[in-house]
Design an enzyme around this catalytic site. Sequence first.
Site, short mmCIF file in Angstrom:
data_model
loop_
_atom_site.label_atom_id
_atom_site.label_comp_id
_atom_site.label_asym_id
_atom_site.label_seq_id
_atom_site.Cartn_x
_atom_site.Cartn_y
_atom_site.Cartn_z
N HIS A 133 15.54 4.61 1.38
CA HIS A 133 14.93 4.60 0.29
C HIS A 133 13.37 4.94 0.57
O HIS A 133 12.90 5.63 0.15
CB HIS A 133 15.26 3.42 -0.64
CG HIS A 133 14.53 3.19 -1.76
ND1 HIS A 133 14.72 3.36 -3.04
CD2 HIS A 133 13.10 2.62 -2.00
CE1 HIS A 133 14.07 3.02 -3.69
NE2 HIS A 133 12.74 2.59 -3.11
N GLU A 134 13.01 4.05 1.74
CA GLU A 134 11.71 3.83 1.95
C GLU A 134 11.20 5.33 2.63
O GLU A 134 10.23 5.75 2.49
CB GLU A 134 11.45 2.82 2.96
CG GLU A 134 11.59 1.34 2.40
CD GLU A 134 10.92 1.10 1.20
OE1 GLU A 134 9.89 1.64 0.95
OE2 GLU A 134 11.17 0.27 0.18
N HIS A 137 10.64 7.82 0.06
CA HIS A 137 9.24 7.58 -0.50
C HIS A 137 8.14 8.28 0.27
O HIS A 137 7.41 9.08 -0.25
CB HIS A 137 9.09 6.01 -0.53
CG HIS A 137 9.32 5.23 -1.91
ND1 HIS A 137 9.20 5.93 -2.99
CD2 HIS A 137 10.01 4.22 -1.84
CE1 HIS A 137 9.61 5.08 -3.82
NE2 HIS A 137 10.10 4.07 -3.20
N GLU A 193 10.79 5.77 -8.04
CA GLU A 193 12.11 4.97 -7.46
C GLU A 193 13.41 5.50 -7.66
O GLU A 193 14.28 5.48 -6.88
CB GLU A 193 12.36 3.58 -8.44
CG GLU A 193 10.76 2.71 -7.83
CD GLU A 193 10.87 2.53 -6.14
OE1 GLU A 193 11.82 1.90 -5.97
OE2 GLU A 193 9.81 2.49 -5.66
#
Length: 264
Positions: A133-134, A137, A193
């Site tokens: 997830h990070e 980003h 997100e």
Amino acid sequence: MKYKNILGVLGVLGVVTALSGCTTVADVLGADSATLNLNAAQSYNQMLNEAKQKQILDTSSATYKKVNRVFVKMRSHADALNTTGHQFDWQVAVIKSKEINAYVAPGGKVVFYTGIVETLKLTDDEVAAIMGHEMVHALEEHSKNKVGAQALTDLAVSYGAKYVGQSAGGYGGLLLDMGAKYGVGLPFSRNLESRADKGGLMLMAKAGYNPNAAVTLWQKMNAINSSGNNPLMKFTSTHPSNNDRIAGLQKLMPEAMALYKPRK
């Protein structure tokens, strides 16, 4: 005076939100990727130095080894997805804190707090869900959407430090500032997100981590949130609801499982 300051902050937030709706704030300010990556690296290094001085930089515990193990296995798969035109100098730091949080800075600077791993008792696969997830980003340069909000966050951090005092556990301004500047978390970032959820799910699957762990991760987050007694939960504070997240991930699961090959 305090209430006037708060109203001023809210006014700036409204302007930033409006700008983000018609064009990226980064384009408005002329902030290119190379500059963002360089500035983030400098802030990251300062944060590391401060964490060392405070003796809260974890470099040897079982939690650190778990996070670093996942990071190393996922790094090459993340590099394969990099279309920014800039090579990332991926790094991961683990900070000793009960806070349940993780974030990434431009150019691939990942930060995990021990609290998110230890409180939720995360498996390697669940750590990979957060890591993916990070990483997404960073790969999709979501922080560019927050460049215009940096003036707001700088004000909020300095203002908050005056009135909140030791809410950051006494860890110092840079630790708080890094998360505020580069952690994607303002309400208008919910679409980002969702993109990070999807991209991270596919990334962890390609790296050999079971995508189903992304669902169990958010179920654990849900259990803590529903207790109503968790002031240290920061990771989900302004994000989509956990139930919405779980439903979205479940819809994506067939696609992710098609990419999944268990790691050796």
